[in-house]
Design a protein around this motif. Sequence first.
Motif, mmCIF file in Angstrom:
data_model
loop_
_atom_site.group_PDB
_atom_site.id
_atom_site.type_symbol
_atom_site.label_atom_id
_atom_site.label_comp_id
_atom_site.label_asym_id
_atom_site.label_seq_id
_atom_site.Cartn_x
_atom_site.Cartn_y
_atom_site.Cartn_z
ATOM 1 N N PRO A 1 0.565 -1.169 -0.008
ATOM 2 C CA PRO A 1 0.110 -0.238 0.176
ATOM 3 C C PRO A 1 1.363 1.691 0.017
ATOM 4 C CG PRO A 1 -0.782 -1.621 1.425
ATOM 5 C CD PRO A 1 0.566 -2.311 0.942
ATOM 6 N N PHE A 2 1.661 1.124 0.650
ATOM 7 C CA PHE A 2 2.692 2.221 0.822
ATOM 8 C C PHE A 2 3.375 2.579 -0.923
ATOM 9 C CE2 PHE A 2 7.119 4.468 1.401
ATOM 10 C CZ PHE A 2 6.659 5.808 2.530
ATOM 11 N N GLU A 3 4.053 1.475 -1.352
ATOM 12 C CA GLU A 3 4.420 1.494 -2.962
ATOM 13 C C GLU A 3 3.686 2.680 -3.725
ATOM 14 O OE1 GLU A 3 7.970 -1.453 -2.678
ATOM 15 O OE2 GLU A 3 5.895 -2.222 -3.355
ATOM 16 N N ARG A 4 2.438 1.585 -3.510
ATOM 17 C CA ARG A 4 1.504 2.117 -4.415
ATOM 18 C C ARG A 4 0.928 3.907 -4.746
ATOM 19 N NH1 ARG A 4 -0.795 -3.160 -3.853
ATOM 20 N NH2 ARG A 4 -2.457 -1.823 -2.656
ATOM 21 N N ASP A 5 1.232 4.419 -2.820
ATOM 22 C CA ASP A 5 0.447 5.200 -2.991
ATOM 23 C C ASP A 5 1.677 6.935 -2.955
ATOM 24 O OD1 ASP A 5 -1.561 5.018 -1.169
ATOM 25 O OD2 ASP A 5 -0.316 5.676 0.534
ATOM 26 N N VAL A 6 3.354 5.776 -3.261
ATOM 27 C CA VAL A 6 4.393 6.088 -3.557
ATOM 28 C C VAL A 6 3.937 6.720 -4.964
ATOM 29 C CG1 VAL A 6 6.721 7.228 -3.835
ATOM 30 C CG2 VAL A 6 6.346 6.756 -1.968
ATOM 31 N N ARG B 1 10.547 16.802 -8.209
ATOM 32 C CA ARG B 1 10.199 16.245 -6.679
ATOM 33 C C ARG B 1 11.528 15.989 -6.543
ATOM 34 N NH1 ARG B 1 6.954 18.952 -8.683
ATOM 35 N NH2 ARG B 1 4.241 19.087 -8.616
ATOM 36 N N SER B 2 11.695 16.144 -4.797
ATOM 37 C CA SER B 2 12.817 15.569 -4.397
ATOM 38 C C SER B 2 11.600 14.285 -3.006
ATOM 39 C CB SER B 2 12.628 16.414 -3.238
ATOM 40 O OG SER B 2 12.069 16.897 -2.502
ATOM 41 N N TYR B 3 12.824 13.691 -2.732
ATOM 42 C CA TYR B 3 12.396 12.609 -1.909
ATOM 43 C C TYR B 3 11.661 12.940 -0.710
ATOM 44 C CZ TYR B 3 15.295 9.086 -4.698
ATOM 45 O OH TYR B 3 15.448 8.463 -6.020
ATOM 46 N N THR B 4 11.833 13.803 -0.372
ATOM 47 C CA THR B 4 11.170 14.853 0.512
ATOM 48 C C THR B 4 9.969 15.123 0.322
ATOM 49 O OG1 THR B 4 13.665 15.798 1.549
ATOM 50 C CG2 THR B 4 11.750 16.383 2.479
ATOM 51 N N GLY B 5 10.519 15.834 -0.540
ATOM 52 C CA GLY B 5 8.928 16.424 -1.161
ATOM 53 C C GLY B 5 7.568 15.174 -1.234
ATOM 54 N N ALA C 1 10.022 6.647 0.678
ATOM 55 C CA ALA C 1 9.899 6.788 -0.448
ATOM 56 C C ALA C 1 10.957 6.537 -1.885
ATOM 57 C CB ALA C 1 9.386 8.395 -0.545
ATOM 58 N N ALA C 2 12.305 7.068 -1.205
ATOM 59 C CA ALA C 2 13.103 6.601 -2.068
ATOM 60 C C ALA C 2 13.375 4.890 -2.834
ATOM 61 C CB ALA C 2 14.577 6.825 -1.562
ATOM 62 N N ARG C 3 12.995 4.294 -1.400
ATOM 63 C CA ARG C 3 13.091 2.844 -1.363
ATOM 64 C C ARG C 3 11.477 2.777 -2.496
ATOM 65 N NH1 ARG C 3 14.910 2.074 3.842
ATOM 66 N NH2 ARG C 3 12.928 2.189 4.624
ATOM 67 N N ALA C 4 10.668 3.251 -2.539
ATOM 68 C CA ALA C 4 9.792 2.567 -3.001
ATOM 69 C C ALA C 4 9.668 3.007 -4.586
ATOM 70 C CB ALA C 4 8.288 3.176 -2.220
ATOM 71 N N PRO D 1 6.624 8.160 -13.117
ATOM 72 C CA PRO D 1 7.697 8.535 -13.819
ATOM 73 C C PRO D 1 8.630 8.632 -12.364
ATOM 74 C CG PRO D 1 6.102 10.104 -13.995
ATOM 75 C CD PRO D 1 5.318 8.464 -12.885
ATOM 76 N N CYS D 2 9.929 7.820 -12.473
ATOM 77 C CA CYS D 2 10.117 7.628 -10.909
ATOM 78 C C CYS D 2 11.696 9.316 -11.825
ATOM 79 C CB CYS D 2 10.734 6.870 -10.492
ATOM 80 S SG CYS D 2 11.618 5.342 -12.169
ATOM 81 N N HIS D 3 11.548 9.659 -12.977
ATOM 82 C CA HIS D 3 12.670 9.631 -13.420
ATOM 83 C C HIS D 3 12.655 11.198 -13.143
ATOM 84 C CE1 HIS D 3 9.659 10.072 -16.703
ATOM 85 N NE2 HIS D 3 9.978 11.327 -17.066
#
Length: 359
Positions: free
Chosen positions: A267-272, A285-289, A303-306, A317-319
């Motif tokens: 669920p967390f990964e899907r939210d990210v 965006r940044s991981y903090t954002g 969030a970075a791991r997700a 678009p993780c890029h």
Amino acid sequence: MLFRRPDDDHLYEALVARDAALDGFVYAGVTTTGVFCRLTCPARKPKREHVVFYDTVAQCFEAGLRPCKRCRPLAAAGAADPLVEDLLARLDARPERRWYEADIVRLGHDPSTVRRAFNRRFGISFLEMARLRRVGLAVETLSGGASVIEAQQEAGFASGSGFRDAVTRLLGEAPAGMRGRPLLRADWIETPIGTMVAIADDHALHILEFLERTALPAEIRKLRKATGSAIALGRSAPIEQIAAELDAYFTGRSARFETRLAGHGTPFERDVWRVLRAIPPGETRSYTGIAHALDRPDAARAAARANGTNQIAIVIPCHRVLSADGSLTGYGGGLWRKRWLLEHEKLKFSRTGASHEPE
């Protein structure tokens, strides 16, 4: 490299002569201008001491070079090769056919040329692709409940042991284990920045990755285990749809992706991933954002791991995520692709107001 490259002095001679024989196999980087070119580039030739040769587009980008506007080496990398297109059409017409080098010769092609052309574009030879297509037909037959011997005969394998070995190498298990199992389709999609692999069932897309991504084999194994499915070469409706949407994206006509995605991830990964899809093309965006957008400001690392577990490139678009200082950070498809995608989106979509979010 997939062939023995001539030494740099011979390559420079080929550059000066605009020799097409090595076009697409090697790229010339010009240190004084910061560009890289095809060997057939019509531009004025630089001095020998100002030229460095690279095997791939990726190496050119990693060296900090940009593509030449005269010869457009990226467009050339994604251009259709008549030889390749002819053989692909023949393979599509008769995927069950057994191909040999003698067949290629009878068509007037040099087997080594065909091998290089297919390896350059797909990472495998034409004969290997033809064999995999026949294995894919067999897997489809097995998934429908047919016996192993029926699938073997339909795929054109004379040897039962050869058939079992071929399927095992492709799918990671013996043919008998495929009987009656659900089927996923896998196919290549050509883009200006390299070949992508798409895997989908009849309803949704499961994987969309660049062929060179090191995590791809592990992702396929994980998908096979999670779904209990067999995987065969071919196209389903979601692959056809995502191929059309990627074409619109790379040609700058639309950044909208509506292909249905399979619901993998926690669920967390899907939210990210949902937050990633809401980032407009041309923005970052940044991981903090990302963490703040989820109302979890302490979850930047999570969030970075997700972000790293995403296996639907470009669509999710993780890029578009950079480090806190605005620099490029890791990308499974290679940092040069990440830079290319960001520049492409900034140029094509940030000022046009192109629609990007799925409904």
